[in-house]
Design a protein around this motif. Structure first.
Motif, PDB file in Angstrom:
ATOM      1  N   ILE A 134       0.879  -1.170   0.000  1.00 25.24           N
ATOM      2  CA  ILE A 134       0.000   0.000   0.000  1.00 25.24           C
ATOM      3  C   ILE A 134       0.912   1.215   0.000  1.00 25.24           C
ATOM      4  N   ILE A 135       0.757   2.051  -1.008  1.00 25.30           N
ATOM      5  CA  ILE A 135       1.629   3.197  -1.222  1.00 25.30           C
ATOM      6  C   ILE A 135       0.851   4.484  -0.986  1.00 25.30           C
ATOM      7  N   PHE A 136       1.455   5.400  -0.252  1.00 25.36           N
ATOM      8  CA  PHE A 136       0.860   6.716  -0.013  1.00 25.36           C
ATOM      9  C   PHE A 136       0.779   7.470  -1.337  1.00 25.36           C
ATOM     10  N   ASP A 137      -0.381   8.040  -1.628  1.00 21.24           N
ATOM     11  CA  ASP A 137      -0.562   8.860  -2.828  1.00 21.24           C
ATOM     12  C   ASP A 137      -0.657  10.332  -2.454  1.00 21.24           C
ATOM     13  N   SER A 138      -1.608  10.651  -1.541  1.00 15.25           N
ATOM     14  CA  SER A 138      -1.782  12.058  -1.182  1.00 15.25           C
ATOM     15  C   SER A 138      -2.584  12.187   0.113  1.00 15.25           C
ATOM     16  N   PHE A 139      -2.529  13.391   0.672  1.00 13.69           N
ATOM     17  CA  PHE A 139      -3.361  13.757   1.814  1.00 13.69           C
ATOM     18  C   PHE A 139      -3.864  15.159   1.563  1.00 13.69           C
ATOM     19  N   ASP A 140      -5.204  15.304   1.525  1.00 11.96           N
ATOM     20  CA  ASP A 140      -5.797  16.609   1.250  1.00 11.96           C
ATOM     21  C   ASP A 140      -7.163  16.687   1.919  1.00 11.96           C
ATOM     22  N   ASN A 141      -7.387  17.767   2.664  1.00  8.56           N
ATOM     23  CA  ASN A 141      -8.680  18.012   3.318  1.00  8.56           C
ATOM     24  C   ASN A 141      -9.175  16.813   4.131  1.00  8.56           C
ATOM     25  N   GLY A 142      -8.285  16.184   4.883  1.00  7.59           N
ATOM     26  CA  GLY A 142      -8.673  15.082   5.747  1.00  7.59           C
ATOM     27  C   GLY A 142      -8.744  13.725   5.077  1.00  7.59           C
ATOM     28  N   VAL A 143      -8.499  13.663   3.762  1.00 11.80           N
ATOM     29  CA  VAL A 143      -8.616  12.412   3.012  1.00 11.80           C
ATOM     30  C   VAL A 143      -7.229  11.897   2.629  1.00 11.80           C
ATOM     31  N   VAL A 144      -6.929  10.681   3.086  1.00 13.15           N
ATOM     32  CA  VAL A 144      -5.687  10.013   2.693  1.00 13.15           C
ATOM     33  C   VAL A 144      -6.028   9.110   1.515  1.00 13.15           C
ATOM     34  N   LYS A 145      -5.255   9.245   0.441  1.00 13.56           N
ATOM     35  CA  LYS A 145      -5.446   8.383  -0.734  1.00 13.56           C
ATOM     36  C   LYS A 145      -4.252   7.456  -0.844  1.00 13.56           C
ATOM     37  N   LEU A 146      -4.563   6.161  -1.018  1.00 11.91           N
ATOM     38  CA  LEU A 146      -3.544   5.124  -1.068  1.00 11.91           C
ATOM     39  C   LEU A 146      -3.683   4.308  -2.347  1.00 11.91           C
ATOM     40  N   VAL A 147      -2.559   3.804  -2.843  1.00 12.84           N
ATOM     41  CA  VAL A 147      -2.536   2.939  -4.021  1.00 12.84           C
ATOM     42  C   VAL A 147      -2.340   1.509  -3.537  1.00 12.84           C
ATOM     43  N   LEU A 148      -3.238   0.604  -3.949  1.00 14.90           N
ATOM     44  CA  LEU A 148      -3.154  -0.807  -3.577  1.00 14.90           C
ATOM     45  C   LEU A 148      -2.406  -1.552  -4.676  1.00 14.90           C
ATOM     46  N   GLN A 149      -1.397  -2.348  -4.282  1.00 17.67           N
ATOM     47  CA  GLN A 149      -0.585  -3.064  -5.262  1.00 17.67           C
ATOM     48  C   GLN A 149      -0.474  -4.536  -4.905  1.00 17.67           C
ATOM     49  N   GLY A 150      -0.015  -5.307  -5.876  1.00 17.34           N
ATOM     50  CA  GLY A 150       0.186  -6.740  -5.662  1.00 17.34           C
ATOM     51  C   GLY A 150      -1.119  -7.445  -5.373  1.00 17.34           C
ATOM     52  N   SER A 151      -1.106  -8.340  -4.389  1.00 17.51           N
ATOM     53  CA  SER A 151      -2.313  -9.106  -4.080  1.00 17.51           C
ATOM     54  C   SER A 151      -3.421  -8.225  -3.521  1.00 17.51           C
ATOM     55  N   CYS A 152      -3.081  -7.022  -3.063  1.00 14.17           N
ATOM     56  CA  CYS A 152      -4.101  -6.101  -2.532  1.00 14.17           C
ATOM     57  C   CYS A 152      -4.995  -5.568  -3.651  1.00 14.17           C
ATOM     58  N   SER A 153      -4.436  -5.450  -4.834  1.00 15.13           N
ATOM     59  CA  SER A 153      -5.202  -4.941  -5.965  1.00 15.13           C
ATOM     60  C   SER A 153      -6.219  -5.994  -6.395  1.00 15.13           C
ATOM     61  N   GLY A 154      -7.470  -5.686  -6.256  1.00 14.01           N
ATOM     62  CA  GLY A 154      -8.533  -6.613  -6.623  1.00 14.01           C
ATOM     63  C   GLY A 154      -8.859  -7.647  -5.564  1.00 14.01           C
ATOM     64  N   CYS A 155      -8.258  -7.540  -4.398  1.00 15.98           N
ATOM     65  CA  CYS A 155      -8.523  -8.499  -3.332  1.00 15.98           C
ATOM     66  C   CYS A 155      -9.905  -8.259  -2.747  1.00 15.98           C
ATOM     67  N   PRO A 156     -10.685  -9.326  -2.524  1.00 17.61           N
ATOM     68  CA  PRO A 156     -12.018  -9.163  -1.953  1.00 17.61           C
ATOM     69  C   PRO A 156     -12.027  -8.498  -0.577  1.00 17.61           C
ATOM     70  N   SER A 157     -10.958  -8.672   0.203  1.00 21.88           N
ATOM     71  CA  SER A 157     -10.945  -8.093   1.551  1.00 21.88           C
ATOM     72  C   SER A 157     -10.220  -6.756   1.622  1.00 21.88           C
ATOM     73  N   SER A 158      -9.819  -6.184   0.482  1.00 16.85           N
ATOM     74  CA  SER A 158      -9.051  -4.940   0.520  1.00 16.85           C
ATOM     75  C   SER A 158      -9.863  -3.771   1.066  1.00 16.85           C
ATOM     76  N   THR A 159     -11.154  -3.712   0.783  1.00 17.66           N
ATOM     77  CA  THR A 159     -11.989  -2.623   1.300  1.00 17.66           C
ATOM     78  C   THR A 159     -12.063  -2.697   2.818  1.00 17.66           C
TER      79      THR A 159
END
Length: 183
Positions: A134-159
């Motif tokens: 999980i890679i940090f993308d940005s933080f703005d107005n209280g919202v952290v945005k992350l990039v999911l990679q590897g097995s996290c991408s498309g994983c049913p339990s990632s949410t």
């Protein structure tokens, strides 16, 4: 020695190798076109069952297509990796070979630095155990945005991991964080 570990994503399997592949960071290859500077990933895409390749510090996570069983895939990947490493072929070149630790970029404000530090110390090691990152993308107005990679991408339990795990941690430890989202 190469061994496998299951991941929460049933389509992904982690192949742990007895050597360092990436001393810093990770690399995600969602398709063949993305494998520039990644000879090992390019070769893995020669297998018809490979849908995605993710390279971590000492592992490669393979996401397979649905028309193959792991029983068919595991021996082929292990044999390939053993041969590849025995012949000392390049793993990653170019930008990956020179990759600096982007998570520690100069100039981050205090809140962003705390978020990145928590991700580095608490989240990324746990997610790496499951074959992803999980890679940090940005933080703005209280919202952290992350990039999911590897097995996290498309994983049913990632949410669930994102909301119940990471969001709970960050909102508790960094009061400025209100929510966490995947990019």
């Amino acid at each position: 020695m190469i061994y496998t570990e299951i991941t929460p994503n049933p389509a992904s399997l982690k192949f742990v190798v007895g050597r360092t592949l990436m001393p810093v960071g990770t690399a995600d290859f969602p398709d063949l076109a993305s494998t520039e500077d990644a000879p090992i990933a390019r070769k893995l895409f020669d297998f018809r069952f490979v849908e995605r390749v993710f390279v971590g510090s000492n592992f490669i996570t393979i996401t397979k297509t649905s028309d193959f069983n792991w029983e068919e895939v595991i021996p082929a990947v292990k044999d390939f990796l053993k041969s590849y490493f025995t012949n000392n072929q390049p793993i990653l070149t170019g930008k990956y070979a020179e990759m600096a630790e982007a998570a520690r970029a100069e100039g981050d404000d205090e809140v962003t630095a705390r978020i990145k530090s928590l991700l580095e110390s608490h989240v990324r090691p746990a997610v790496a155990m499951d074959g992803g990152d999980i890679i940090f993308d940005s933080f703005d107005n209280g919202v952290v945005k992350l990039v999911l990679q590897g097995s996290c991408s498309g994983c049913p339990s990632s949410t669930m991991t994102l909301k119940s795990g990471i969001e709970n941690l960050l909102t508790r430890m960094v009061p400025e964080v209100q929510t966490v989202e995947a990019v």
